[in-house]
Design an enzyme around this catalytic site. Structure first.
Site, PDB file in Angstrom:
ATOM      1  N   LYS A  44     -10.809  -2.048   6.753  1.00 17.19           N
ATOM      2  CA  LYS A  44      -9.579  -1.743   7.486  1.00 17.19           C
ATOM      3  C   LYS A  44      -9.995  -1.204   8.858  1.00 17.19           C
ATOM      4  CE  LYS A  44      -6.237   2.060   7.334  1.00 17.19           C
ATOM      5  NZ  LYS A  44      -5.268   2.767   6.497  1.00 17.19           N
TER       6      LYS A  44
ATOM      7  N   GLU B 255       0.853  -1.191   0.000  1.00 18.18           N
ATOM      8  CA  GLU B 255       0.000   0.000   0.000  1.00 18.18           C
ATOM      9  C   GLU B 255       0.889   1.240   0.000  1.00 18.18           C
ATOM     10  OE1 GLU B 255      -2.657   0.288   3.397  1.00 18.18           O
ATOM     11  OE2 GLU B 255      -2.750   2.459   3.188  1.00 18.18           O
TER      12      GLU B 255
ATOM     13  N   ARG C  85       0.311  10.317   0.187  1.00 18.10           N
ATOM     14  CA  ARG C  85       0.610  11.406   1.106  1.00 18.10           C
ATOM     15  C   ARG C  85       1.895  12.128   0.743  1.00 18.10           C
ATOM     16  NH1 ARG C  85       0.612   9.117   6.867  1.00 18.10           N
ATOM     17  NH2 ARG C  85      -0.242   7.098   6.283  1.00 18.10           N
TER      18      ARG C  85
HETATM   19  O1  LIG Z   1      -3.370   6.936   5.300  1.00 20.01           O
HETATM   20  C1  LIG Z   1      -3.843   5.794   5.245  1.00 20.01           C
HETATM   21  O2  LIG Z   1      -4.781   5.471   4.533  1.00 20.01           O
HETATM   22  C2  LIG Z   1      -3.193   4.806   6.035  1.00 20.01           C
HETATM   23  O3  LIG Z   1      -3.082   3.695   5.585  1.00 20.01           O
HETATM   24  C3  LIG Z   1      -2.654   5.168   7.341  1.00 20.01           C
HETATM   25  C4  LIG Z   1      -1.885   3.997   7.901  1.00 20.01           C
HETATM   26  O4  LIG Z   1      -2.780   3.052   8.331  1.00 20.01           O
HETATM   27  C5  LIG Z   1      -0.982   4.386   8.960  1.00 20.01           C
HETATM   28  O5  LIG Z   1      -0.153   5.382   8.484  1.00 20.01           O
HETATM   29  C6  LIG Z   1      -0.221   3.203   9.458  1.00 20.01           C
HETATM   30  O6  LIG Z   1       0.951   3.629  10.020  1.00 20.01           O
HETATM   31  P1  LIG Z   1       1.705   2.873  11.180  1.00 20.01           P
HETATM   32  O7  LIG Z   1       0.906   3.083  12.415  1.00 20.01           O
HETATM   33  O8  LIG Z   1       3.016   3.606  11.223  1.00 20.01           O
HETATM   34  O9  LIG Z   1       1.874   1.446  10.808  1.00 20.01           O
END
Ligand SMILES: O=C(O)C(=O)C[C@H](O)[C@H](O)COP(=O)(O)O
Length: 213
Positions: free
Chosen positions: A134, A47, A51
């Site tokens: 999700k 994924e 961003r």
């Molecule tokens: O922006 C989105 O659609 C995402 O997918 C956000 C992610 O779920 C988080 O950025 C996961 O980040 P971690 O907590 O560092 O594993």
């Protein structure tokens, strides 16, 4: 694409490996070696969050990596859906879900893994026809305990918990019957990406790919 078909497709992808790496990539030059390292380590579904300014180019580059299935994360609007599809994304992930976003993914035939964090949000997904989602932000929204509790009355939805998931707690989620895989950024840490430590990232991927489900 009907929501039920989108959920069938995303569930198949979620079942390919225990972890979907969440990638925030600033430099398109690292896209191919990064994707190759993750795929070689046993994590084929990737994924790429929308961003960074480079994200669409990164998706396009990674889409050419053999054995990989690349999707777009942080998809928020129809504009994102169109751009991600054009770049070669095979699925979309969103932190939450809105009617407009769901409709855009259905119209443009991009399988959506929609975000939900509460029972009401999960019920809205069920009403629309989604059965794969999700769970975000997983740790902050109550962690594996919360997702287990949501799964008692709503077992028909299977999740990819994401947000604060790591090697340390991934097993708590993966042992739940309503979890197909987890998502997380820990398999591609910024320092290793910046250093071009592809062997190190492949090793992290291998460790994640061996998580029991
Ligand atoms: O922006 C989105 O659609 C995402 O997918 C956000 C992610 O779920 C988080 O950025 C996961 O980040 P971690 O907590 O560092 O594993």
């Amino acid at each position: 694409m009907k929501p039920s078909e989108a959920s069938e497709r995303t569930l198949e992808m979620c079942r390919l490996a225990p972890v979907i790496p969440v990638l925030v990539v600033e430099d398109v030059a690292v896209a191919v070696p990064l994707a190759e390292a993750l795929v070689a380590g046993g994590l084929p579904v990737l994924e790429v969050t929308l961003r960074t300014p480079a994200a669409l180019d990164v998706i396009a580059a990674m889409a050419g990596v053999a054995g990989g299935i690349v999707g777009a994360g942080t998809v928020l609007s129809e504009t994102d859906v169109v751009a991600a599809t054009a770049a070669g994304a095979r699925f979309a992930v969103s932190p939450g879900a809105t009617d407009d976003l769901c409709a855009a993914c259905e119209t443009h035939e991009l399988p959506l893994l929609p975000g939900a964090a509460t029972a009401t949000e999960v019920m809205r997904l069920i009403e629309r026809g989604y059965t794969t989602g999700k769970f975000f932000p997983a740790e902050t929204a109550g962690g594996a305990k919360a997702l287990k509790a949501i799964g008692a009355p709503l077992p028909q939805v299977t999740f990819c918990p994401t947000g604060g998931v790591s090697m340390g707690n991934a097993g708590d989620y993966l042992s739940l019957p309503n979890v197909a895989c987890v998502g997380g950024s820990w398999v591609a840490p910024g320092d290793k990406v910046a250093a071009g430590d592809w062997a190190g990232i492949e090793a992290l991927a291998r460790e994640a790919a061996a998580l029991p489900r």
